[in-house]
Write an enzyme that holds these catalytic residues in place. Sequence first.
Site: not given
Length: 408
Positions: A143, A223, A326, A359-360
């Site tokens: 990232s 968040r 992603d 993305h994780d």
Amino acid sequence: MSPSVSLGEFEFDCGESVPDLELAYEEYGEFTGDNAVLVCHALTGSQHVAGRRRRDDTAGQAAAWWDDIVGPGKAIDTNEYYVVCANVPGSCYGSSGPPSEAPDGEPWGTRFPAVTVGDWTRAQRRLLDELGVPTLHGVVGGSVGGMNALEWAKRHPDGVERVMAVATGARLDPQCLALDAIARRAITTDPGWQGGDYYGDGDDGSSGGPPGNGPVQGLAVARQIGHVMYLSKASMEKKFGRRSAGMDAARDAFDLDPAAGFFPYREVESYLDYNGERFAERFDANSYLYLTRAMDSYDLAAGYDSDTDAVAAFEGETLVLSFTGDWHFTVEQGEALATAFRDAGAPTAHHVVESAHGHDAFLVEPEHVGPPLADFLADGVRGRAVSDTAETDDGGDFAPVHTSLFSK
């Protein structure tokens, strides 16, 4: 508590300086002179990259956030490599940043200079000088940590042999810039932010969370926006669907409209509320503002005519690792990044993992991330587990990696 080093006066890219920059770091393994690997953490990660099992949710990534990748016998093998990970300036895990003490004895708050990814790289170089590490065998990050790794190729092209940029790109696209802007507005419009001067307001920080009450709800919402960015549509459908968390589920984290009681409190809402609350307990709101701005402002080509020109002096090899699910940093962005390095003459592989995690994936799929990292560190782009989207010079192909969706 992690060790830290005082780097003395440090001038940031913005032109402002601090009299003594403190950098918290952790090291693993033994340095033999040519085996150093720098790990660059993601947005809200920490220097504690390994050492104990982390929770499955990414809200806990500050605690041994890549323990499945870094350690004895693992992909980045600390029996073989000397691994260093530093908390970046502007963060809140021991390095100088908004919550740390200024010369007047008060927290810096928003008086702390604006930080950039380039500042992080320069601070890491000075840390390595203090540790007696002249050059790196490899630098890796995911990232915005991947942007940090790219900056090493740009700023210290002869100081690192192998760059591994995971789930990243040369810059953020407008959609992600917009979502980050909304997240920051959630913080700065929370009355608890108080212009960034909320320290000492309630909790003194001894509980392990950030000092002061601060903009707790605003930070939690910020968040939550981040979490939505890190997941894919497919992963959210599989994990939550439209299922209700139950009418009696806890839902008191935020003020509700009068009609809310009539409608189901869904599992996806419960997940976001829980992780937002937990994150607000461990992270500093001002640091979140600073770090997201550093990420948003990053542009590999800054100061050059193109991305290729920016890395033209890099003398090592590059691995770009992308994930099909992603949308924060897409496969297309990864391919553009790989093309820039290829055009600059650097041996480069773009390793694409078919994944629905979003993305994780770089955090939760160690079985697909570890092998290409391990083999690239050992053998560069010719590593056995390293694939590429482009043809090799001898006419052969590296086949993209295809894995079962959600396989573990």
